[in-house]
Design a protein around this motif. Structure first.
Motif, PDB file in Angstrom:
ATOM      1  N   LYS A  81      13.281  37.336  12.866  1.00  0.00           N
ATOM      2  CA  LYS A  81      13.192  38.710  13.364  1.00  0.00           C
ATOM      3  C   LYS A  81      14.509  39.467  13.112  1.00  0.00           C
ATOM      4  N   TYR A  82      15.621  38.837  13.422  1.00  0.00           N
ATOM      5  CA  TYR A  82      16.922  39.490  13.204  1.00  0.00           C
ATOM      6  C   TYR A  82      17.147  39.744  11.709  1.00  0.00           C
ATOM      7  N   ARG A  83      16.747  38.793  10.882  1.00  0.00           N
ATOM      8  CA  ARG A  83      16.879  38.971   9.428  1.00  0.00           C
ATOM      9  C   ARG A  83      16.137  40.237   8.986  1.00  0.00           C
ATOM     10  N   ASP A  84      14.886  40.399   9.473  1.00  0.00           N
ATOM     11  CA  ASP A  84      14.092  41.580   9.106  1.00  0.00           C
ATOM     12  C   ASP A  84      14.775  42.866   9.581  1.00  0.00           C
ATOM     13  N   GLN A  85      15.335  42.778  10.775  1.00  0.00           N
ATOM     14  CA  GLN A  85      16.033  43.940  11.340  1.00  0.00           C
ATOM     15  C   GLN A  85      17.242  44.326  10.475  1.00  0.00           C
ATOM     16  N   ILE A  86      17.965  43.336  10.005  1.00  0.00           N
ATOM     17  CA  ILE A  86      19.141  43.587   9.161  1.00  0.00           C
ATOM     18  C   ILE A  86      18.722  44.180   7.810  1.00  0.00           C
ATOM     19  N   LEU A  87      17.673  43.607   7.220  1.00  0.00           N
ATOM     20  CA  LEU A  87      17.218  44.097   5.911  1.00  0.00           C
ATOM     21  C   LEU A  87      16.699  45.533   5.998  1.00  0.00           C
ATOM     22  N   ALA A  88      16.191  45.909   7.174  1.00  0.00           N
ATOM     23  CA  ALA A  88      15.660  47.264   7.348  1.00  0.00           C
ATOM     24  C   ALA A  88      16.749  48.273   7.713  1.00  0.00           C
ATOM     25  N   HIS A  89      17.922  47.772   8.076  1.00  0.00           N
ATOM     26  CA  HIS A  89      18.940  48.655   8.662  1.00  0.00           C
ATOM     27  C   HIS A  89      19.612  49.578   7.649  1.00  0.00           C
ATOM     28  N   MET A 115      19.743  33.561   6.010  1.00  0.00           N
ATOM     29  CA  MET A 115      18.349  33.962   5.775  1.00  0.00           C
ATOM     30  C   MET A 115      18.247  35.332   5.105  1.00  0.00           C
ATOM     31  N   VAL A 116      19.335  36.107   5.189  1.00  0.00           N
ATOM     32  CA  VAL A 116      19.351  37.398   4.500  1.00  0.00           C
ATOM     33  C   VAL A 116      19.312  37.203   2.978  1.00  0.00           C
ATOM     34  N   THR A 117      19.838  36.092   2.513  1.00  0.00           N
ATOM     35  CA  THR A 117      19.911  35.859   1.064  1.00  0.00           C
ATOM     36  C   THR A 117      18.995  34.726   0.592  1.00  0.00           C
ATOM     37  N   ASN A 118      18.243  34.128   1.516  1.00  0.00           N
ATOM     38  CA  ASN A 118      17.305  33.063   1.144  1.00  0.00           C
ATOM     39  C   ASN A 118      15.909  33.427   1.655  1.00  0.00           C
ATOM     40  N   PRO A 119      14.923  33.438   0.779  1.00  0.00           N
ATOM     41  CA  PRO A 119      13.609  33.958   1.153  1.00  0.00           C
ATOM     42  C   PRO A 119      12.830  33.027   2.086  1.00  0.00           C
ATOM     43  N   GLY A 120      11.898  33.613   2.839  1.00  0.00           N
ATOM     44  CA  GLY A 120      10.959  32.792   3.604  1.00  0.00           C
ATOM     45  C   GLY A 120      11.313  32.634   5.064  1.00  0.00           C
ATOM     46  N   ASP A 121      10.745  31.603   5.666  1.00  0.00           N
ATOM     47  CA  ASP A 121      10.845  31.354   7.102  1.00  0.00           C
ATOM     48  C   ASP A 121      12.003  30.394   7.372  1.00  0.00           C
ATOM     49  N   SER A 122      12.814  30.697   8.357  1.00  0.00           N
ATOM     50  CA  SER A 122      13.985  29.853   8.626  1.00  0.00           C
ATOM     51  C   SER A 122      13.593  28.430   9.011  1.00  0.00           C
ATOM     52  N   LYS A 123      12.385  28.248   9.554  1.00  0.00           N
ATOM     53  CA  LYS A 123      11.979  26.886   9.938  1.00  0.00           C
ATOM     54  C   LYS A 123      11.893  25.962   8.710  1.00  0.00           C
ATOM     55  N   TYR A 125      13.991  25.758   6.445  1.00  0.00           N
ATOM     56  CA  TYR A 125      15.346  25.351   6.045  1.00  0.00           C
ATOM     57  C   TYR A 125      15.990  24.410   7.062  1.00  0.00           C
ATOM     58  N   GLN A 126      15.252  24.032   8.109  1.00  0.00           N
ATOM     59  CA  GLN A 126      15.794  23.077   9.088  1.00  0.00           C
ATOM     60  C   GLN A 126      15.925  21.715   8.423  1.00  0.00           C
ATOM     61  N   GLY A 127      17.163  21.277   8.240  1.00  0.00           N
ATOM     62  CA  GLY A 127      17.402  20.014   7.552  1.00  0.00           C
ATOM     63  C   GLY A 127      18.666  20.110   6.727  1.00  0.00           C
ATOM     64  N   LEU A 128      18.861  19.141   5.854  1.00  0.00           N
ATOM     65  CA  LEU A 128      20.110  19.029   5.104  1.00  0.00           C
ATOM     66  C   LEU A 128      19.986  19.607   3.689  1.00  0.00           C
ATOM     67  N   ASP A 129      20.887  20.525   3.353  1.00  0.00           N
ATOM     68  CA  ASP A 129      21.018  21.056   1.986  1.00  0.00           C
ATOM     69  C   ASP A 129      19.745  21.702   1.440  1.00  0.00           C
ATOM     70  N   LEU A 130      19.007  22.385   2.285  1.00  0.00           N
ATOM     71  CA  LEU A 130      17.785  23.052   1.828  1.00  0.00           C
ATOM     72  C   LEU A 130      18.052  24.499   1.410  1.00  0.00           C
ATOM     73  N   ILE A 131      19.161  25.044   1.878  1.00  0.00           N
ATOM     74  CA  ILE A 131      19.531  26.420   1.528  1.00  0.00           C
ATOM     75  C   ILE A 131      19.977  26.472   0.064  1.00  0.00           C
ATOM     76  N   LYS A 132      19.501  27.504  -0.653  1.00  0.00           N
ATOM     77  CA  LYS A 132      19.817  27.581  -2.087  1.00  0.00           C
ATOM     78  C   LYS A 132      20.969  28.546  -2.393  1.00  0.00           C
ATOM     79  N   ASN A 133      21.042  29.642  -1.635  1.00  0.00           N
ATOM     80  CA  ASN A 133      22.009  30.692  -1.963  1.00  0.00           C
ATOM     81  C   ASN A 133      23.059  30.874  -0.858  1.00  0.00           C
ATOM     82  N   GLU A 134      24.248  31.162  -1.280  1.00  0.00           N
ATOM     83  CA  GLU A 134      25.320  31.505  -0.353  1.00  0.00           C
ATOM     84  C   GLU A 134      24.889  32.682   0.529  1.00  0.00           C
ATOM     85  N   GLY A 135      25.293  32.687   1.795  1.00  0.00           N
ATOM     86  CA  GLY A 135      24.898  33.770   2.695  1.00  0.00           C
ATOM     87  C   GLY A 135      25.920  34.896   2.735  1.00  0.00           C
TER      88      GLY A 135
END
Lengths: 362, 362
Positions: A81-89, A115-123, A125-135
């Motif tokens: 939700k916060y990610r969407d709010q930031i992208l809309a701001h 999550m601003v720079t990685n697409p999809g649902d944050s759930k 990405y729960q785990g190790l090294d699943l994030i692809k892009n620097e935030g």
């Protein structure tokens, strides 16, 4: 061990000492570009009516301020939700994410910035090294000490299925402002609970099988300082708060080279099923762990007595058998914590019945 | 204090533990780009005939290997020479500088990596924040412990006029490989001298006026470990070496938040006039400093006795009055060290005569 080999990322910058918070605007400005020129402030709701602090936040018209309800553990749904709010701001991405508060506000800033720079649902990405892009460049400002979130590579989130961190190199904050003056208004009880969170994860990592010499040295020194603070060695609160900031840094660093154990596994169960807050949850659990951590338990009780803080009891009194089973399953699934605590054959060292019995005593 | 305010840069990555050196090639490859695809290895000349180590260095045909004579302190003239050699070696800049050895090899890698991207003579950059551009990605690999160079923001150089570090955010190594197995062949005497260098700079910063809580915690833990190691708590050499790696990291971190004092000021005088090497030079000086650091001196002598190492004596016996005066002037000019040791009114606390007398006893 979690890693065959890893070259661990350190937090980028440390600004340490009384008055460093006054330089937040300067640190933000350094990261602005002609296109990315605004800031997201995620601030613990505790400060929502604290004019003397709010007035010192270098907010410009373009910026977004989000107050974080820290009575609940960080949730994947809210991160989305916060990610969407930031992208809309604004039409552009922010230059800086500021996370100011305890582990909750800081972990929201760390994870939402990713999550601003990685697409999809944050759930996912729960785990190790699943994030692809620097935030987004993240500045953490702890206003309570002992969480270690300000220096750790994990942002712990409760998702629909599990409480598990987003853990990767990019989760590490880029910059941390350690200003002990910001801790002045922390209620003593909260100081104790988060301080004990630090103490407990150090006990778990020192007594675990995953620790190396680096993690051990950090954990030992962190706990030496924590004990000094809570056994009232420092009569001046500002001095004690500054010391605990150092203990928290060292404790956070220690978890990089070690792992938590029995207490965190169980307190995750409490958090998911009952929503128990992390710091107090760890104290409630650790209060039952004399058998597993006898030395740490003894010191913990001494500090509790010195501080005159009550640990909540009977919080599971009204739970159903189903709830107890759920807590057990959530804890049992945290294999890396059990492996650290008891070794690879941990299933021979502890049983689900024993865990359930521990929950019933809480 | 040196800084009104500073947000200090931390070393980028740490790879810690036995066997991490095997991953050097992997870490280098991560930093290569299609155009910048080669590496400069600056390696202590000690390894020039050590086939078992040289064979493990992931050198490709395009790379440049420079063996560093570590019997002499790093010099600005040689930094300039190595820079020219690197610029002439390929049409593009290297992707990575590797500094492997003690403080000398690592400081050459740190400073030469900066001079590749900053024009002019390295002597013009001796001082604080004079470097304008980020340097080449630098990986440090300590093969002796206690120098702190692997984590510090200073590359100490002897120029035509002064011994003074190039000190700025960009001097911090981007990555450090801490592999205790690389220390196996260090002669015991050298282990002692560099270990004592670490011990001494911790004593100086703990007893100085510039220290903060962060620097103090690092220095205290660093020296706790150093004393354990040199009082022979660890019977296994590999374990002792790993512990000293941690002590060196913590000591190096401590100097970021503190400052050295009397011993380093005097040993810089010895270094410039007599070329005395840093580690042994500090021991020669500290051996005369009971008056200024009584507790540290006592522990130092206990460790020396436990290790059975002789500290060179009478090294200034053949010096002329002119040489003594030169040593005094070089020391006296290091105002930040004296300020840390004695406070702003340091000129009332120590005199040139007293300093000269100390040099005469060495």
């Amino acid at each position: 061990m979690l890693y065959d080999f890893r070259s661990f990322v350190n937090p980028g910058h440390y600004a340490f000492g009384k008055g460093t918070f006054n330089h937040l605007g300067e640190l933000i400005d350094r990261r602005k570009t002609p296109t990315n020129d605004w800031t997201v402030f995620m601030i613990d709701h505790f400060f929502q009516d604290k004019e003397n602090i709010l007035n010192r936040i270098p907010k410009s018209d373009k910026d977004l301020v989000i107050f974080i309800d820290s009575t609940e553990e960080p949730k994947t749904t809210l991160v989305n939700k916060y990610r969407d709010q930031i992208l809309a701001h604004q039409d552009t991405l922010p230059a800086v994410m500021v996370g100011m508060g305890g582990g909750t506000a800081m972990d929201y800033a760390k994870s939402t910035g990713l999550m601003v720079t990685n697409p999809g649902d944050s759930k996912d990405y729960q785990g190790l090294d699943l994030i692809k892009n620097e935030g987004i460049y993240t500045i953490c400002i702890p206003t309570i000490t002992g969480t270690g979130a300000e220096v750790s590579m994990t942002a712990v989130l409760s998702g629909p299925e599990k409480k598990l961190g987003i853990k990767c190199d990019y989760t590490i904050p880029n910059e941390v402002i350690f200003d002990p003056e910001l801790l002045a208004t922390v209620p003593n009880e909260d100081r104790f609970f988060t301080g004990m969170d630090n103490f407990i994860h150090n006990v778990e990592s020192m007594n675990g099988s995953w620790i190396n010499s680096m993690g051990l040295a950090f954990a030992e020194k962190s706990n030496d300082i924590t004990v000094e603070v809570f056994m009232n060695k420092y009569r001046d609160q500002l001095e004690a708060d500054e010391k605990m900031m150092v203990a928290s840094i060292m404790g956070g660093n220690s978890t990089t080279y070690g792992q938590v154990g029995v207490c965190h596994a169980l307190s995750y169960g409490l958090a998911v099923v009952l929503g128990t807050h992390h710091g107090v949850g760890n104290c409630i659990v650790f209060n039952q762990l004399e058998k597993y951590y006898p030395e740490g338990y003894k010191t913990f009780k001494e500090m509790q007595a010195a501080q005159g803080v009550e640990i909540p009891a009977n919080i599971t009194a009204g739970c159903t058998e189903e709830q107890f089973d759920q807590m057990v399953e959530i804890s049992w699934a945290l294999e890396h914590m059990w492996d650290n605590a008891f070794g690879h054959d941990w299933k021979n060292k502890i049983s689900k019945e024993e865990i359930k019995d521990l929950f019933k005593r809480m």
